[in-house]
Enzyme design. Structure first.
Site, PDB file in Angstrom:
ATOM      1  N   GLY A   1       0.816  -1.212   0.000  1.00 40.03           N
ATOM      2  CA  GLY A   1       0.000   0.000   0.000  1.00 40.03           C
ATOM      3  C   GLY A   1       0.845   1.255   0.000  1.00 40.03           C
ATOM      4  O   GLY A   1       0.453   2.292   0.548  1.00 40.03           O
TER       5      GLY A   1
ATOM      6  N   MET B   1      -2.407   6.567   1.690  1.00 41.71           N
ATOM      7  CA  MET B   1      -2.071   7.642   2.622  1.00 41.71           C
ATOM      8  C   MET B   1      -1.009   7.215   3.639  1.00 41.71           C
ATOM      9  O   MET B   1       0.013   7.893   3.814  1.00 41.71           O
ATOM     10  CB  MET B   1      -3.322   8.125   3.360  1.00 41.71           C
ATOM     11  CG  MET B   1      -3.020   9.186   4.403  1.00 41.71           C
ATOM     12  SD  MET B   1      -4.482   9.911   5.177  1.00 41.71           S
ATOM     13  CE  MET B   1      -5.144   8.499   6.072  1.00 41.71           C
TER      14      MET B   1
ATOM     15  N   GLY C   1       0.975   4.504   3.571  1.00 39.61           N
ATOM     16  CA  GLY C   1       2.180   4.055   2.884  1.00 39.61           C
ATOM     17  C   GLY C   1       3.058   5.202   2.420  1.00 39.61           C
ATOM     18  O   GLY C   1       4.284   5.188   2.610  1.00 39.61           O
TER      19      GLY C   1
ATOM     20  N   SER D   1      -7.652  -1.673  11.915  1.00 39.69           N
ATOM     21  CA  SER D   1      -8.532  -0.510  12.059  1.00 39.69           C
ATOM     22  C   SER D   1      -9.395  -0.650  13.303  1.00 39.69           C
ATOM     23  O   SER D   1      -9.816  -1.755  13.665  1.00 39.69           O
ATOM     24  CB  SER D   1      -9.434  -0.383  10.826  1.00 39.69           C
ATOM     25  OG  SER D   1     -10.481   0.533  11.058  1.00 39.69           O
ATOM     26  N   SER D   2      -9.691   0.467  13.936  1.00 40.91           N
ATOM     27  CA  SER D   2     -10.549   0.433  15.128  1.00 40.91           C
ATOM     28  C   SER D   2     -12.002   0.115  14.788  1.00 40.91           C
ATOM     29  O   SER D   2     -12.811  -0.096  15.698  1.00 40.91           O
ATOM     30  CB  SER D   2     -10.475   1.771  15.874  1.00 40.91           C
ATOM     31  OG  SER D   2     -10.913   2.832  15.051  1.00 40.91           O
ATOM     32  N   CYS D   3     -12.341   0.051  13.505  1.00 36.70           N
ATOM     33  CA  CYS D   3     -13.706  -0.346  13.133  1.00 36.70           C
ATOM     34  C   CYS D   3     -13.951  -1.830  13.452  1.00 36.70           C
ATOM     35  O   CYS D   3     -15.081  -2.301  13.368  1.00 36.70           O
ATOM     36  CB  CYS D   3     -13.976  -0.072  11.660  1.00 36.70           C
ATOM     37  SG  CYS D   3     -13.125  -1.188  10.536  1.00 36.70           S
TER      38      CYS D   3
ATOM     39  N   TYR E   1     -15.691  -4.283   5.676  1.00 38.73           N
ATOM     40  CA  TYR E   1     -14.294  -3.884   5.887  1.00 38.73           C
ATOM     41  C   TYR E   1     -13.797  -4.401   7.237  1.00 38.73           C
ATOM     42  O   TYR E   1     -12.696  -4.948   7.343  1.00 38.73           O
ATOM     43  CB  TYR E   1     -14.196  -2.368   5.822  1.00 38.73           C
ATOM     44  CG  TYR E   1     -12.810  -1.807   6.044  1.00 38.73           C
ATOM     45  CD1 TYR E   1     -11.863  -1.838   5.026  1.00 38.73           C
ATOM     46  CD2 TYR E   1     -12.456  -1.223   7.261  1.00 38.73           C
ATOM     47  CE1 TYR E   1     -10.581  -1.310   5.223  1.00 38.73           C
ATOM     48  CE2 TYR E   1     -11.187  -0.700   7.461  1.00 38.73           C
ATOM     49  CZ  TYR E   1     -10.262  -0.747   6.437  1.00 38.73           C
ATOM     50  OH  TYR E   1      -8.996  -0.224   6.631  1.00 38.73           O
TER      51      TYR E   1
ATOM     52  N   LYS F   1     -10.654  -7.090   8.244  1.00 39.21           N
ATOM     53  CA  LYS F   1      -9.563  -6.718   9.144  1.00 39.21           C
ATOM     54  C   LYS F   1      -9.481  -7.646  10.353  1.00 39.21           C
ATOM     55  O   LYS F   1      -8.387  -7.947  10.850  1.00 39.21           O
ATOM     56  CB  LYS F   1      -9.735  -5.260   9.599  1.00 39.21           C
ATOM     57  CG  LYS F   1      -9.519  -4.244   8.492  1.00 39.21           C
ATOM     58  CD  LYS F   1      -8.097  -4.318   7.955  1.00 39.21           C
ATOM     59  CE  LYS F   1      -7.814  -3.278   6.898  1.00 39.21           C
ATOM     60  NZ  LYS F   1      -6.423  -3.351   6.393  1.00 39.21           N
TER      61      LYS F   1
ATOM     62  N   PRO G   1      -4.971   1.371  14.548  1.00 43.03           N
ATOM     63  CA  PRO G   1      -5.071   2.832  14.637  1.00 43.03           C
ATOM     64  C   PRO G   1      -6.518   3.287  14.785  1.00 43.03           C
ATOM     65  O   PRO G   1      -7.449   2.608  14.334  1.00 43.03           O
ATOM     66  CB  PRO G   1      -4.508   3.324  13.305  1.00 43.03           C
ATOM     67  CG  PRO G   1      -4.191   2.125  12.495  1.00 43.03           C
ATOM     68  CD  PRO G   1      -4.726   0.924  13.185  1.00 43.03           C
TER      69      PRO G   1
ATOM     70  N   ASN H   1      -9.202   6.460  13.746  1.00 42.01           N
ATOM     71  CA  ASN H   1      -9.391   7.125  12.450  1.00 42.01           C
ATOM     72  C   ASN H   1      -8.215   8.055  12.156  1.00 42.01           C
ATOM     73  O   ASN H   1      -7.651   8.650  13.076  1.00 42.01           O
ATOM     74  CB  ASN H   1     -10.692   7.938  12.458  1.00 42.01           C
ATOM     75  CG  ASN H   1     -11.913   7.066  12.616  1.00 42.01           C
ATOM     76  OD1 ASN H   1     -12.049   6.043  11.952  1.00 42.01           O
ATOM     77  ND2 ASN H   1     -12.809   7.457  13.510  1.00 42.01           N
ATOM     78  N   LEU H   2      -7.890   8.171  10.880  1.00 32.44           N
ATOM     79  CA  LEU H   2      -6.725   8.961  10.479  1.00 32.44           C
ATOM     80  C   LEU H   2      -7.103  10.052   9.479  1.00 32.44           C
ATOM     81  O   LEU H   2      -8.117   9.954   8.787  1.00 32.44           O
ATOM     82  CB  LEU H   2      -5.672   8.049   9.831  1.00 32.44           C
ATOM     83  CG  LEU H   2      -5.144   6.888  10.672  1.00 32.44           C
ATOM     84  CD1 LEU H   2      -4.312   5.957   9.801  1.00 32.44           C
ATOM     85  CD2 LEU H   2      -4.336   7.392  11.857  1.00 32.44           C
TER      86      LEU H   2
ATOM     87  N   HIS I   1     -13.062   9.638   4.086  1.00 30.40           N
ATOM     88  CA  HIS I   1     -13.438   9.631   5.487  1.00 30.40           C
ATOM     89  C   HIS I   1     -13.876  11.044   5.867  1.00 30.40           C
ATOM     90  O   HIS I   1     -13.763  11.982   5.080  1.00 30.40           O
ATOM     91  CB  HIS I   1     -12.267   9.163   6.348  1.00 30.40           C
ATOM     92  CG  HIS I   1     -11.966   7.714   6.196  1.00 30.40           C
ATOM     93  ND1 HIS I   1     -10.872   7.247   5.499  1.00 30.40           N
ATOM     94  CD2 HIS I   1     -12.640   6.614   6.634  1.00 30.40           C
ATOM     95  CE1 HIS I   1     -10.871   5.923   5.521  1.00 30.40           C
ATOM     96  NE2 HIS I   1     -11.928   5.514   6.187  1.00 30.40           N
TER      97      HIS I   1
ATOM     98  N   LYS J   1     -15.529  20.070   1.599  1.00 33.19           N
ATOM     99  CA  LYS J   1     -16.854  20.681   1.608  1.00 33.19           C
ATOM    100  C   LYS J   1     -16.800  22.140   2.075  1.00 33.19           C
ATOM    101  O   LYS J   1     -17.381  23.036   1.447  1.00 33.19           O
ATOM    102  CB  LYS J   1     -17.781  19.890   2.536  1.00 33.19           C
ATOM    103  CG  LYS J   1     -19.219  20.430   2.586  1.00 33.19           C
ATOM    104  CD  LYS J   1     -20.017  19.862   3.744  1.00 33.19           C
ATOM    105  CE  LYS J   1     -20.353  18.416   3.572  1.00 33.19           C
ATOM    106  NZ  LYS J   1     -21.313  17.943   4.627  1.00 33.19           N
TER     107      LYS J   1
ATOM    108  N   ARG K   1     -15.814  11.211  17.660  1.00 35.39           N
ATOM    109  CA  ARG K   1     -14.825  10.487  16.863  1.00 35.39           C
ATOM    110  C   ARG K   1     -13.410  10.874  17.287  1.00 35.39           C
ATOM    111  O   ARG K   1     -13.155  12.005  17.708  1.00 35.39           O
ATOM    112  CB  ARG K   1     -14.993  10.799  15.368  1.00 35.39           C
ATOM    113  CG  ARG K   1     -16.244  10.227  14.737  1.00 35.39           C
ATOM    114  CD  ARG K   1     -16.212   8.716  14.640  1.00 35.39           C
ATOM    115  NE  ARG K   1     -17.414   8.199  13.997  1.00 35.39           N
ATOM    116  CZ  ARG K   1     -18.530   7.903  14.629  1.00 35.39           C
ATOM    117  NH1 ARG K   1     -18.616   8.085  15.944  1.00 35.39           N
ATOM    118  NH2 ARG K   1     -19.567   7.424  13.977  1.00 35.39           N
TER     119      ARG K   1
END
Length: 308
Positions: free
Chosen positions: A7, A11, A13, A103-105, A132, A136, A160, A162-163, A176, A184, A206
């Site tokens: 990867g 981002m 990587g 991922s924390s998800c 997803y 993971k 991690p 969220n980044l 994200h 926006k 978050r």
């Protein structure tokens, strides 16, 4: 040390490759043309040819709520294939050190915050990114099983929060939250808009960490890999409301319009903040404040927009 970074075009990587400590290592960062992670034979052949000493696995199909809701099959199958192929090929080629970035998800939607590493698979997942998360979880468990069968191998997982940061995706549909909001609000100011909509009531909480901080930990962990626990959270240990993020970003960009809450839109988990007890025991903590991270990311976004 020869390190394979999967990867390398994403981002995390790209930030690994650009970090000041990168010069101390021989980093391999093949493109998808040179290394097709979705094909086991391609991965196996690559590892046989280049024989890395260490693998940092941060490749994957990623996206925000809208992308995950629209394409759950892709987010499950693509990430499942990638994770399985690189981990099993590493094991079969005798690579002893493997850093799996998850991922924390992966944590249950109703789990008590702050989220401890032991809570994985202890409850139902958040539906908006379940595919997803499942992929993971499988990769994380596979690393655990490998170590259980062969304790001489160190296949460990970094979890991690969220980044956001440099090299993020700035898109209304695939991003994200933080990069999507930056885009926006920037466009709203450019177009002289007087108001911006926020999904939900803005009170969901978050935890977003600046990506360079995660990469600082990656290099910290390389030097202390044998001291790391099997799974470890990497985050701030505290969070902000969605409204806080909008207000901070608006302040940095200079947007002074009003916010309107769209209560018909999904908001995901009401809170998601990771427990950083194990992280602190190792002697590491993040460096970048929210405002500082947002300022750096907005500057990068402006440069990216001008380049496009």
């Amino acid at each position: 040390m020869k390190i394979l970074v999967t990867g390398g075009n994403g981002m995390v990587g790209k930030n690994i490759l650009e970090h000041e400590k990168a010069i101390h290592y021989f980093l391999l960062a093949p493109s998808s043309t040179d290394l097709n992670l979705s094909d086991y034979t391609s991965v196996d052949n690559y590892l046989k040819e280049y024989q890395p000493d260490f693998i940092i696995h941060c490749a994957g199909l990623v996206g925000g709520i809208q992308a995950n809701i629209a394409r759950p099959v892709d987010f499950l199958v693509c990430n499942l294939d990638i994770g399985r192929n690189i981990i099993m090929a590493a094991k079969n080629n005798g690579i002893k050190n493997f850093m799996n970035i998850a991922s924390s998800c992966m944590y249950p939607r109703e789990a008590q915050n702050p989220l401890q590493e032991e809570l994985i698979l202890q409850g139902e997942l958040e539906p908006t990114n379940e595919g997803y998360a499942l992929a993971k979880i499988v990769a994380t468990r596979l690393c655990e099983y490998i170590v259980k069968e062969n304790s001489s191998l160190q296949y460990k997982t970094i979890i991690p929060c969220n980044l956001y940061g440099k090299h993020d995706k700035f898109s209304n549909k695939d991003s994200h939250m933080v990069p999507a909001v930056i885009k926006k609000i920037y466009e709203a100011k450019q177009n002289k808009a007087t108001e911006i909509d926020i999904w939900g009531n803005g009170l969901a909480r978050r935890e977003f960490m600046y990506t360079e901080d995660l990469v600082d930990f990656v290099y910290f962990a390389l030097e202390k890999f044998d001291q790391l626990p099997q799974n470890i959270n990497v985050g701030l240990g505290f969070d902000y409301t969605i409204n806080d993020y909008y207000q901070t970003i608006a302040g940095v960009i200079g947007f002074d319009g009003k916010f309107v809450h769209d209560l018909t839109k999904p908001i995901g988990m009401r809170q998601k903040v990771v427990d950083v007890t194990k992280l602190k025991q190792l002697g590491w903590e993040h460096k970048t404040s929210l405002e500082e991270g947002i300022k750096k990311t907005v500057e990068y976004f402006k440069i990216a927009i001008l380049h496009d």
